[in-house]
Motif scaffolding. Structure first.
Motif, short mmCIF file in Angstrom:
data_model
loop_
_atom_site.label_atom_id
_atom_site.label_comp_id
_atom_site.label_asym_id
_atom_site.label_seq_id
_atom_site.Cartn_x
_atom_site.Cartn_y
_atom_site.Cartn_z
N THR A 111 0.82 -1.21 0.00
CA THR A 111 0.00 0.00 0.00
C THR A 111 0.86 1.26 0.00
OG1 THR A 111 -1.78 -1.14 1.19
CG2 THR A 111 -1.78 1.26 1.27
N ASN A 112 1.94 1.24 0.79
CA ASN A 112 2.76 2.43 0.94
C ASN A 112 3.76 2.67 -0.19
OD1 ASN A 112 1.59 3.20 3.38
ND2 ASN A 112 3.00 1.96 4.60
N PHE A 113 4.20 1.59 -0.86
CA PHE A 113 5.32 1.76 -1.79
C PHE A 113 5.03 1.33 -3.23
CE2 PHE A 113 7.23 1.30 2.44
CZ PHE A 113 7.97 2.48 2.49
N ALA A 114 3.81 0.85 -3.51
CA ALA A 114 3.51 0.44 -4.88
C ALA A 114 3.67 1.61 -5.85
CB ALA A 114 2.10 -0.13 -4.96
N ASP A 115 3.29 2.80 -5.41
CA ASP A 115 3.36 3.97 -6.29
C ASP A 115 4.78 4.37 -6.65
OD1 ASP A 115 0.61 4.16 -6.26
OD2 ASP A 115 0.54 5.63 -4.64
N THR A 116 5.76 3.90 -5.90
CA THR A 116 7.14 4.28 -6.18
C THR A 116 7.72 3.52 -7.37
OG1 THR A 116 8.13 2.59 -4.71
CG2 THR A 116 7.49 4.70 -3.72
N GLY A 117 7.06 2.44 -7.77
CA GLY A 117 7.53 1.67 -8.91
C GLY A 117 8.58 0.63 -8.61
N ILE A 118 8.84 0.34 -7.31
CA ILE A 118 9.87 -0.65 -7.00
C ILE A 118 9.36 -2.08 -7.11
CG2 ILE A 118 11.11 0.96 -5.53
CD1 ILE A 118 10.08 -0.54 -3.11
N PHE A 119 8.03 -2.27 -7.06
CA PHE A 119 7.46 -3.61 -7.19
C PHE A 119 6.91 -3.81 -8.60
CE2 PHE A 119 6.08 -2.74 -2.56
CZ PHE A 119 7.31 -3.11 -2.07
N THR A 158 -7.82 5.02 -1.72
CA THR A 158 -7.45 5.76 -2.92
C THR A 158 -6.02 6.26 -2.78
OG1 THR A 158 -8.15 7.90 -2.05
CG2 THR A 158 -9.84 6.55 -3.15
N LYS A 159 -5.46 6.77 -3.87
CA LYS A 159 -4.10 7.28 -3.82
C LYS A 159 -3.99 8.44 -2.84
CE LYS A 159 -0.35 9.07 -6.71
NZ LYS A 159 0.10 9.40 -8.09
N ASP A 160 -4.96 9.34 -2.86
CA ASP A 160 -4.92 10.48 -1.94
C ASP A 160 -5.00 10.01 -0.49
OD1 ASP A 160 -4.71 12.25 -4.02
OD2 ASP A 160 -6.84 12.80 -4.04
N GLU A 161 -5.82 9.01 -0.23
CA GLU A 161 -5.94 8.47 1.13
C GLU A 161 -4.64 7.83 1.57
OE1 GLU A 161 -10.74 7.42 1.27
OE2 GLU A 161 -9.30 5.95 0.51
N ARG A 162 -4.00 7.09 0.68
CA ARG A 162 -2.74 6.44 1.03
C ARG A 162 -1.68 7.48 1.38
NH1 ARG A 162 -3.82 3.64 -3.63
NH2 ARG A 162 -1.96 4.44 -4.69
N GLU A 163 -1.62 8.54 0.60
CA GLU A 163 -0.62 9.58 0.86
C GLU A 163 -0.90 10.28 2.19
OE1 GLU A 163 2.18 10.27 -0.77
OE2 GLU A 163 1.72 8.52 -2.00
N LYS A 164 -2.16 10.54 2.45
CA LYS A 164 -2.52 11.19 3.70
C LYS A 164 -2.22 10.29 4.89
CE LYS A 164 -4.20 14.73 5.92
NZ LYS A 164 -3.47 16.02 5.93
N LEU A 165 -2.50 8.99 4.77
CA LEU A 165 -2.21 8.04 5.86
C LEU A 165 -0.72 7.98 6.15
CD1 LEU A 165 -4.66 5.08 5.09
CD2 LEU A 165 -4.67 6.55 7.12
#
Length: 536
Positions: free
Chosen positions: A117-125, A473-480
Motif C-alpha cells: 500500500t505504501n510503496f507500490a506507487d514508487t515503482g519498485i514492485f 485511494t491514492k490520496d488516502e494512502r498519501e494522507k495516511l
C-alpha cells in the motif's frame, strides 16, 4: 479436525479460514510429479537454470534450509535455482524496510500488505496485472479466494499472497496459563482479569524470581503493540490493526476506531501498569523476540501468555521432560471489571502477506511463470507435502505422511515443524498455497482441543478476528503516510511511559489524548471508515 470452507486454520503465528477443497485448484496435474513433456520455467532442462534470489523471514519453529526438498525438487522439475535469503523473524521487518527504502530488493521478497500500500506507487514492485492472463493457476486461486482482490492498489495487483487451502487450527491473542501451578498453590482458575491479577500475585509470591506474564514482538508488530492489542481489545477497546496502524476495527459498531479515545483503553493501560509496577509483567515485553519469549515459557521463568495458543503444546512437551505434571492450558475468555468478555483472533488467512517481485528483474515473464506454477496442483503438493511416495502417499484422495518419515522426527519438541523444515514446506517454508492435510493426525491433543474452543468462542460472539484493511485511494494512502509518521512516533514513546512510569496516567493522560487528536488520530479514523463504506 480438518475444516474446509467455513472452517479454520493456523500455521505458526497466523490463522485463517480454509481456501478450497483438495481438488479445487486447477492448472496443474493430479499428482505432484511433473507432467510428461513439462518444460522448465527457464526453458528446456539442458539450459542454464533460472536463478531467483528469494527472501522471507525464518520462523522460530521452522528453520529455512537452503538444501530443502522443495529447493532441490524445484531445480530438478522447473530448472529454477532458488537462492534463499533468510532473516530471523525478530529482525526481518527492519531488514525489509531497509531494502525497500534503498530499492535493493532481491528478485522476490515477502512483504506485508502495508508495504504494498505504501510503496507500490514508487515503482519498485513489479505490477503483476499485465501478466494475469498468463497465470491460470494464480487466477484460479484468486477466484477461490476473492479476498485477494482487496490487496490491489488502484486496481493493480502487486503481490502473490500466501493463501491457504487446508489447515489445522484456530488461534489468537487469548489467555493461556500454567494450570498445574494453579492447582499446586490452590489458586482458583481465573474467570476475570481481576482474578488473573490475584493469581499472578500468588505465583510471584511462590516464585519471586519469575515474571508471571510475558509477551513478545510478533507478526510485524512491536512488543508493545502485541501486548496492548490483546489486553485493550479484551477490555472493550483496541489498539492497532494487523499492519500496525493505530486504529482497530470495532465489531460491535462495525467501524474503525482510535482506541485511546475510549475509557476502556485507559482501563487496559492502567491494568498493565499495575502488573508492571508489581513485577508481574515481564519488563522485557518491549524487546523480547519470539525465541526469548518461548524460552521463558518453556523453562518455567514465566507462567502466562496472551498470544498464539498453539505454542502451548510445544511448551508442555519441553516442561514435561523435567516435570511430568507441568501443563499450560487455555483459559475461557476472561471478563473485564466492566463485564466485557471478548478475545482477538488471528486473521482468517495469510493474505496480508505477499511475495512481491522487484521491478528491476531482467526476466519478469519467467519469474511470474514459475510463481504461477507454485499455485498449481503440482506446486501445492510439493510445497505442502514433499515428494509423493517418498514423503507422503495418497489415500482416498487425501495426503498422508509416511510413518517412517514421521518416526525420524518423533523425538523433536515439534515433529511436524521439523519435518516441514526438512521439506521446505508450508506457510513458514516456501508454499504460496499451503495444504496442511498431513498434519491433522499428528496434532497434539491439547492443540486440537484449544483450536475447537477458539472456534466455538468465535461462533458464540466472544472472539473476533483481525480485520483486513479496506482499499484506499491514492490520496488516502498519501494522507495516511503523513499522519502515521507523526502519530506513530508519538504513540511509541508515550505508551511505554504509561505502562512503566508511576503517576504518568494520572498526570498526562488528558494531554496525551489531546495530542493524538492534534496529530491526526481522528483523520485516520475518518479515512479508514470512508474506505470501509465503499466496500459495504
Amino acid at each position: 479436525m480438518q475444516r474446509n470452507k467455513g472452517g479454520y486454520i493456523s500455521a505458526g503465528c497466523a490463522v485463517m479460514l480454509l481456501g478450497t477443497t483438495l481438488a479445487g485448484c486447477g492448472g496443474g496435474t493430479s499428482s505432484d510429479k511433473p507432467a510428461a513433456g513439462n518444460k522448465a520455467a527457464g526453458g528446456a532442462q539442458a539450459e542454464k537454470p533460472l536463478s531467483i534470489t528469494w527472501m522471507r523471514f525464518e520462523h522460530p519453529t521452522q528453520a529455512l534450509l537452503s538444501d530443502s526438498v522443495v529447493v532441490k525438487e524445484v531445480l530438478k522439475r522447473k530448472n529454477v535455482k532458488l537462492e534463499l535469503q533468510s532473516t530471523p523473524q525478530s529482525n526481518y521487518d527492519d531488514k525489509k524496510k531497509t531494502l525497500i527504502a534503498t530499492n535493493t530488493l532481491p528478485d522476490v521478497l515477502l512483504v506485508k500488505q502495508d508495504d504494498i500500500t505504501n510503496f507500490a506507487d514508487t515503482g519498485i514492485f513489479l505490477d503483476l496485472t499485465p501478466y494475469l492472463d498468463k497465470m491460470p493457476n494464480f487466477k484460479k486461486a484468486i477466484a477461490d479466494n476473492p479476498e485477494i482482490n482487496k490487496t490491489k492498489v488502484e486496481g493493480k495487483l502487486y503481490g502473490f499472497p500466501l493463501a491457504q487451502r487446508v489447515a489445522t487450527s484456530q488461534s489468537g491473542l487469548v489467555p493461556v496459563i500454567r494450570v498445574d501451578l494453579l492447582k499446586k498453590l490452590n489458586i482458583p482458575t481465573p474467570a476475570t482479569y481481576e482474578e488473573l491479577y490475584q493469581a499472578m500475585k500468588k505465583l510471584k509470591e511462590a516464585y519471586p524470581n519469575s515474571y508471571p506474564f510475558t509477551s513478545r514482538a510478533a507478526n510485524g508488530l512491536t512488543g508493545t503493540e502485541n501486548l496492548v492489542n490483546a489486553v485493550a481489545f479484551a477490555f472493550g477497546s483496541g489498539y492497532t490493526n494487523i499492519n500496525g496502524t493505530k486504529v482497530y476495527f470495532e465489531p460491535k459498531d462495525n467501524k474503525y476506531k482510535f482506541g485511546p479515545f475510549s475509557p476502556e483503553f485507559k482501563d487496559a493501560i492502567t491494568y498493565l501498569h499495575k502488573l508492571y509496577k508489581e513485577k508481574l509483567l515481564d519488563p522485557d515485553y518491549t524487546t523480547a523476540t519470539s525465541q526469548i519469549w518461548q524460552e521463558k515459557l518453556s523453562s518455567g521463568k514465566s507462567f502466562y501468555y496472551q498470544d498464539n495458543t498453539g505454542f502451548g503444546a510445544n511448551f508442555n512437551q519441553a516442561l514435561q521432560k523435567v516435570d511430568k505434571d507441568a501443563k499450560f492450558d487455555l483459559l475461557p475468555i476472561l471478563a473485564s471489571d466492566k463485564g466485557v468478555k471478548r478475545g482477538l483472533m488471528y486473521q482468517l488467512d495469510h493474505l496480508a502477506e505477499s511475495y512481491v517481485v522487484s521491478a528491476k528483474v531482467k526476466n519478469p515473464e519467467k519469474i511470474v511463470e514459475f510463481i504461477d506454477w507454485m499455485y498449481s496442483e503440482e506446486g501445492i503438493r510439493l510445497t505442502s507435502w514433499g515428494v509423493e511416495g517418498e514423503h507422503y502417499t495418497m489415500e482416498n484422495g487425501k495426503a498422508k505422511l509416511k510413518d517412517e518419515l514421521y518416526n525420524q522426527f518423533k523425538d523433536k519438541n515439534d515433529p511436524y515443524s521439523a519435518i516441514k523444515s526438512m521439506l521446505g514446506s508450508g506457510y513458514s517454508g516456501l508454499a504460496l498455497y499451503a495444504d496442511e492435510t498431513p498434519a491433522i493426525p499428528y496434532m497434539q491433543k491439547e492443540a486440537t482441543e484449544w483450536s475447537d474452543k477458539n472456534l466455538q468462542a468465535i461462533k458464540d460472539g466472544q472472539a473476533f478476528r483481525f480485520a483486513y484493511d479496506p482499499v484506499f485511494t491514492k490520496d488516502e494512502r498519501e494522507k495516511l503516510k503523513q499522519l502515521r509518521t507523526q502519530l506513530d512516533a508519538y504513540m511509541a514513546q508515550t505508551m511505554d511511559k504509561f505502562i512503566m512510569s508511576d503517576g504518568a496516567i494520572e498526570k498526562e493522560w488528558d494531554n496525551f489524548v489531546k495530542q493524538c487528536r492534534e496529530k491526526g488520530a481522528e483523520q485516520i479514523e475518518s479515512i479508514y471508515n470512508a474506505a470501509l463504506s465503499r466496500v459495504k
